[in-house]
Design an enzyme around this catalytic site. Structure first.
Site, mmCIF file in Angstrom:
data_model
loop_
_atom_site.group_PDB
_atom_site.id
_atom_site.type_symbol
_atom_site.label_atom_id
_atom_site.label_comp_id
_atom_site.label_asym_id
_atom_site.label_seq_id
_atom_site.Cartn_x
_atom_site.Cartn_y
_atom_site.Cartn_z
ATOM 1 N N GLU A 23 -10.683 -8.145 4.353
ATOM 2 C CA GLU A 23 -10.032 -8.144 5.660
ATOM 3 C C GLU A 23 -10.814 -8.792 6.801
ATOM 4 O OE1 GLU A 23 -9.402 -3.804 5.162
ATOM 5 O OE2 GLU A 23 -7.454 -4.263 6.018
ATOM 6 N N ARG A 40 -7.548 2.841 13.093
ATOM 7 C CA ARG A 40 -8.391 1.653 12.976
ATOM 8 C C ARG A 40 -8.323 0.794 14.250
ATOM 9 N NH1 ARG A 40 -11.638 -0.721 9.079
ATOM 10 N NH2 ARG A 40 -11.086 0.708 7.419
ATOM 11 N N GLU A 68 0.851 -1.195 0.000
ATOM 12 C CA GLU A 68 0.000 0.000 0.000
ATOM 13 C C GLU A 68 0.885 1.243 0.000
ATOM 14 O OE1 GLU A 68 -3.241 0.137 2.861
ATOM 15 O OE2 GLU A 68 -3.408 2.313 2.656
HETATM 16 N N1 LUZ Z 1 -5.638 1.796 4.395
HETATM 17 C C1 LUZ Z 1 -5.915 3.076 4.667
HETATM 18 C C2 LUZ Z 1 -6.348 0.806 4.937
HETATM 19 O O1 LUZ Z 1 -5.213 3.943 4.180
HETATM 20 N N2 LUZ Z 1 -6.957 3.374 5.443
HETATM 21 C C3 LUZ Z 1 -7.732 2.439 6.014
HETATM 22 O O2 LUZ Z 1 -8.686 2.757 6.724
HETATM 23 C C4 LUZ Z 1 -7.411 1.099 5.772
HETATM 24 N N3 LUZ Z 1 -8.111 0.130 6.344
HETATM 25 C C5 LUZ Z 1 -7.782 -1.113 6.106
HETATM 26 C C6 LUZ Z 1 -6.717 -1.406 5.283
HETATM 27 N N4 LUZ Z 1 -6.014 -0.460 4.694
HETATM 28 MO MO1 MOS Z 2 -4.714 -2.959 3.253
HETATM 29 S S1 MOS Z 2 -4.144 -3.544 5.045
HETATM 30 O O1 MOS Z 2 -3.602 -2.424 2.250
HETATM 31 O O2 MOS Z 2 -6.267 -3.163 2.924
#
Ligand code: LUZ
Ligand code: MOS
Length: 770
Positions: free
Chosen positions: A706, A304, A226
């Site tokens: 998830e 989160r 990510e």
């Molecule tokens: N990525 C993000 C995530 O930038 N914001 C989120 O709330 C999130 N939640 C789950 C996985 N990736």
């Molecule tokens: Mo994510 S933890 O890149 O949904």
């Protein structure tokens, strides 16, 4: 519908980064990283390395044409270290050579003189030193200080939770080359093409339109790409830009494991208060997030954790705090669940401890505390269409939980050297990026003259089947066969300003954008067909590739409608834009309605522990999952199975170990164990909760990436229950992962380990571990 990629995957034809043909003269790069966990560079000598035949360049911070800054949320991470070193493996330079072998050889010839500093890898230690990455945050509802006074029972304890290596099959990698007009094109194995584009633009000192990022598909990511793909992509983009040559990097496994961040380890203190009838009245927890050396996505992950700290339960009085602690580890990052699993593990530990102390099974507390419609989550959102009790009830009934318990008790009576344990794991996961502005997507849909369709969205296909789902959405609305539709690579020049494919939202956001574009197109085609048939639009329908007039099938085929529309100069392209409605969050109050909806579920986990060896086998995991109305059960059930096993691995066998200098000791698959065919449960049952589906989800099919990861947490508590059946005098601590070694220790532990229970009758706490 089968995953569109399945045949190509199993026949090896799918194109990943490494399958893209490279240009003649492409150079290959290897990262030279910090040899210490913490220190200051006194000098680096590249002379010997540069003399090696085949070395093209060694790129350092001095070559950067823009900012030496890759921090996405907080600007605290250089691309290349200048002086200070904060983690072992932190990139110092990029060695560019005719091939990767030569580059690796050159790496061994670099001499670096470093002044070493203290290495901190423990978040509590960092906290004591005052080393936070950014300010701490708290969520609260009600007043815990008042509520404690009304509690019949109060328990305090501690939970420790390990990190996790993503172990995507395809390691990090990127390929960059100069294009026309001093621009750069990057092929990257990233979940966030826009993040790569933005980061590269910043470091190269170029406007974003000079950087094009293209992604075919990923061989897994799980959050690890990510944010963390951006650095490697930017390194080769910089090299390509300054050298005016194509440059490629593919990390080898040890480099990938050593240099990249992982799931955050957390350590938490908690206090839980219950009424006489076992209602959770108050819950307070302080979580120490092990952020690593830079912020990366930690602020969002912290958020989160806060959101999910009460899991599926309604707790009228809560006070939850997270501290993001700066340690000398690679910056920890997104990983499936994104901070929620650690928060959920903590409250489940608190409940398990309360159950121990009250001498009741944990489910007696779990089952009466589920949040219900109309109740408020601690962040202000009112619970709607809650399904957690429904999944629980269905699981208890469908899998005959009474029978499971009876069999377990009987088994444990009969066997001295083997014990069984059962746990129940409820799940509640909020769907939407917690940062509201990220909940948007676009889809560019072309209908070609021959009636075939090409779709570009911001979604990244990483094995999760999002392309298949997008095809299903388009095929449904255009009412054409799925083989008429192709999903293109994800490309920043076709679809701009993308959110990463993350937060389980890929199919929802990009699916809705595709839906909107297709709705416009189909209406245009209906209008065009109505014109030709000299009737009203409402009288025309396009169904299964034929035109229907007032419900009667005509001979006019889709292809003819398209062709005719094109000749009339009707626009056959549409760009759909979707922004999730209704969501909002006010950070100044820490209240709002951040999630489009929640996903619920319940897992029953059964394990048998070998009490001589400390080994265990999972007999069964039985799940009732809230899919909404699954648009693709093949893909969605696969997601649940995969997430479950990944979660179980995190909770049981995947243990990260670091040398005192911060070097990862578990940097290969011989030292870092992930579930294999022998470690997975002997059987996994998944049943869908019967519901109408979720209105706001794409085709009423809820996000699935998830949430099921959290079922894996049940593995920990099942093992713990089996251990208690063998060693009833012992209350095992809450330290994940529950490896075979820890299981063996707990089976023969004679007293409480430190931190398990702060309150003991005489006030003493034993530190004996065995
Ligand atoms: N990525 C993000 C995530 O930038 N914001 C989120 O709330 C999130 N939640 C789950 C996985 N990736
Ligand atoms: Mo994510 S933890 O890149 O949904």
């Amino acid at each position: 519908m089968k995953n569109v990629d399945s045949i190509n995957h199993v026949t090896g034809k799918s194109v990943y980064l490494d399958d893209i043909p490279v240009q003649k003269g492409t150079l290959h790069a290897v990262v030279f990283g910090s040899p210490v966990g913490h220190g200051k560079i006194k000098s680096v000598d590249y002379a010997e390395a540069k003399k090696l035949p085949g070395i093209a360049a060694i790129i350092t911070h001095e070559d950067i044409t823009g900012d030496n800054q890759i921090g996405g949320i907080i600007e605290d991470e250089p691309l290349f270290a200048e002086e200070e070193l904060h983690f072992y493996g932190q990139p110092i330079a990029l060695i560019v050579a005719k091939d990767a072998f030569t580059a690796r050889k050159a790496k061994t010839l670099i001499k670096v003189d470093v002044e070493e500093y203290d290495v901190v890898t423990d978040p509590r230690e960092a906290f004591k030193r005052g080393d936070l990455l950014f300010p701490s945050r708290s969520f609260q509802m009600g007043i815990v200080e008042e509520a404690w006074k009304t509690c019949e029972y109060i328990f305090e304890g501690r939970a420790d939770i390990g990190g996790q290596e993503h172990l995507y099959i395809e390691t990090q990698g990127s390929y960059a080359y100069p294009t026309d007009n001093g621009s750069i094109k990057i092929h990257s194995s990233t979940q966030g093409p826009t993040a790569v584009q933005k980061t590269a633009a910043r470091v190269l000192g170029l406007p974003m339109h000079r950087i094009e990022v293209d992604v075919a598909r990923l061989g897994g990511a799980f959050g690890g790409k990510e944010d963390q793909a951006s650095g490697f992509a930017t390194m080769v983009a910089l090299a390509a830009y300054v050298m005016k040559k194509p440059v490629k990097i593919t990390l080898d496994r040890p480099d990938d494991m050593q240099m990249t961040g992982k799931r955050h380890p957390y350590s938490a203190d908690y206090k839980i208060g219950l009424s006489k009838d076992l209602k959770i009245v108050a819950y307070q927890t302080t979580l120490y997030q092990n952020g690593g050396a830079a912020s990366d996505l930690s602020p969002a992950i912290m958020e989160r954790t806060l959101f999910h700290s009460t899991n599926s339960y309604y707790v009228p009085n809560t006070f939850v705090t997270v501290h993001s602690c700066k340690t000398n580890l690679p910056p920890n990052t997104a990983f499936r669940g994104f901070g929620a699993p650690q928060g959920v593990f903590t409250i489940e530990s608190a409940i398990a401890q309360a159950a121990d102390e009250l001498n009741i099974p944990a489910y007696k507390i779990q089952e009466i505390n589920f949040i219900r419609d109309g109740q408020e989550f601690q962040y202000g959102q009112i619970a709607e269409n809650v399904n957690n009790k429904a999944t629980y009830d269905q699981a208890i009934k469908q899998y005959n939980f009474d029978q499971i318990q009876k069999e377990t008790t009987d088994f444990n009576k009969k066997h001295v050297d083997k014990k069984r344990g059962v746990s129940i794991m409820p799940v509640c996961f909020g769907i939407s990026f917690t940062k509201t502005p990220m909940n948007q997507a676009r889809s560019l849909v072309h209908i070609y003259q021959d009636g075939s369709v090409g779709i570009s969205t911001g979604a990244i296909e990483m094995g999760q089947g999002v392309n298949t789902k997008i095809i299903q959405v388009a095929a449904g609305i255009l009412s054409i066969s799925t083989d008429k539709i192709k999903v293109e690579s994800t490309n920043t020049t076709r679809v701009a300003n993308t959110s990463p494919t993350a937060a389980s939202t890929g199919a929802d956001l990009n699916g809705h954008a595709t839906r909107l574009a297709c709705e416009v197109l189909i209406n245009r085609l209906r209008h065009s067909a109505a014109e030709s048939l000299k009737c009203k639009d409402e009288e025309v329908e396009i169904k299964d590739e034929y035109v229907y007039l007032n419900g009667e099938k005509t001979k006019v085929h889709w292809n003819e409608v398209v062709e005719a529309a094109f000749l009339k100069r009707v626009c056959l392209t549409e760009n759909g834009h979707y922004a999730t409605p209704k969501i909002n969050f006010d950070k100044t109050k820490e209240k709002g309605h951040p999630f489009a909806y929640h996903v619920y579920g319940t897992a029953i986990t059964q394990v048998t522990v070998d009490c001589v060896r400390g080994t265990y086998e999972f007999d069964k995991v039985q799940i009732v999952h809230d899919f909404g109305k699954s648009m693709n059960p093949t893909i969605d059930f696969g997601q649940v199975e995969g997430a479950l096993v990944q979660g179980m691995g995190w909770m049981t066998m995947e243990e990260l170990a670091f040398h005192p200098n911060g070097k990862l000791a578990s940097e290969s698959l011989s030292t870092y164990k992930v579930p294999d065919i022998y470690a997975v449960p002997k059987s996994v049952d998944i049943e869908a909760l019967e519901t109408e589906g979720a209105e706001i989800a794409i085709l009423k099919s809820k996000a699935v990436g998830e949430p099921p990861f959290l079922y894996g947490i049940g593995a920990f508590f099942a093992i713990r229950n089996a251990v208690k059946a063998f060693n009833s005098s012992h209350k095992p601590t809450f330290r994940a992962p529950y490896t075979h070694e820890k299981t063996l220790m707990d089976l023969y532990a004679t007293s409480l380990a430190k931190g398990a229970v702060k309150k003991s009758k005489d006030g003493s706490v034993s530190e004996a571990e065995v």
